[in-house]
Scaffold this motif. Structure first.
Motif, PDB file in Angstrom:
ATOM      1  N   GLN A   1       4.766  -1.828  -9.482  1.00  6.27           N
ATOM      2  CA  GLN A   1       3.398  -1.105  -9.117  1.00  6.27           C
ATOM      3  C   GLN A   1       2.778  -0.468 -10.278  1.00  6.27           C
ATOM      4  OE1 GLN A   1       4.304   1.078  -5.514  1.00  6.27           O
ATOM      5  NE2 GLN A   1       4.525  -0.771  -4.248  1.00  6.27           N
TER       6      GLN A   1
ATOM      7  N   LEU B   1       5.394  -6.832  -5.160  1.00  4.20           N
ATOM      8  CA  LEU B   1       4.489  -5.650  -5.285  1.00  4.20           C
ATOM      9  C   LEU B   1       5.039  -4.650  -4.627  1.00  4.20           C
ATOM     10  CD1 LEU B   1       1.270  -7.517  -5.122  1.00  4.20           C
ATOM     11  CD2 LEU B   1       2.081  -6.123  -6.770  1.00  4.20           C
TER      12      LEU B   1
ATOM     13  N   ASP C   1      -7.851  -2.283  -7.681  1.00  6.50           N
ATOM     14  CA  ASP C   1      -6.454  -2.680  -7.451  1.00  6.50           C
ATOM     15  C   ASP C   1      -6.291  -4.059  -6.899  1.00  6.50           C
ATOM     16  OD1 ASP C   1      -5.638  -0.119  -8.170  1.00  6.50           O
ATOM     17  OD2 ASP C   1      -5.407   0.549  -6.130  1.00  6.50           O
TER      18      ASP C   1
ATOM     19  N   LEU D   1       2.107   2.933  -5.155  1.00  6.15           N
ATOM     20  CA  LEU D   1       1.084   2.945  -4.145  1.00  6.15           C
ATOM     21  C   LEU D   1       1.398   3.307  -2.985  1.00  6.15           C
ATOM     22  CD1 LEU D   1      -0.090  -0.830  -4.720  1.00  6.15           C
ATOM     23  CD2 LEU D   1      -1.163   1.247  -5.556  1.00  6.15           C
TER      24      LEU D   1
ATOM     25  N   LEU E   1       0.037  -1.976   2.013  1.00  6.08           N
ATOM     26  CA  LEU E   1      -0.227  -1.121   0.948  1.00  6.08           C
ATOM     27  C   LEU E   1      -1.800  -1.053   0.969  1.00  6.08           C
ATOM     28  CD1 LEU E   1       1.541  -2.975  -1.990  1.00  6.08           C
ATOM     29  CD2 LEU E   1       2.539  -1.092  -0.691  1.00  6.08           C
TER      30      LEU E   1
END
Length: 111
Positions: A16, A10, A79, A24, A73
């Motif tokens: 992302q 991620l 999200d 992000l 993040l």
């Protein structure tokens, strides 16, 4: 806005964009009380997005001296749900302490 600690795919801008439609914002940090392991990925979607057959996975040690580096993040609630959909069943999401003093959601190995 929720914080998510990422130590694996991620953090990849391509992952992302595939999951959230944008890169992000994030900052370096470490999660405490864990070490890294690996898990084999068999989910076709995750394989296609990450391009990797094995992903890192956090294993709890309970020792605050153990730390894994990664990035925090900043996400929206939507999200965070998208991140849940991306992660395979070998992972589950918990809150964990960070070296910065913050607490963030993080995906760890199921017991």
């Amino acid at each position: 806005m929720p914080l998510l600690f990422s130590y694996g795919t991620l953090r990849d801008p391509a992952v992302q964009i595939a999951n959230f439609g944008r890169p992000l914002a994030g900052r370096d940090d470490s999660v405490l009380g864990f070490r890294l392991g690996q898990v084999e990925i068999t989910d076709p979607h995750v394989l296609a997005v990450s391009g990797l057959t094995h992903h890192p996975i956090l294993v709890a040690t309970g020792d605050p001296a153990d730390a894994v580096a990664g990035a925090v993040l900043t996400l929206t609630d939507d999200d965070l749900l998208r991140a849940d959909e991306y992660e395979v069943d070998d992972y589950h999401r918990i809150e964990a302490p960070l070296a910065s003093g913050d607490t963030a959601w993080v995906y760890v190995g199921r017991k």
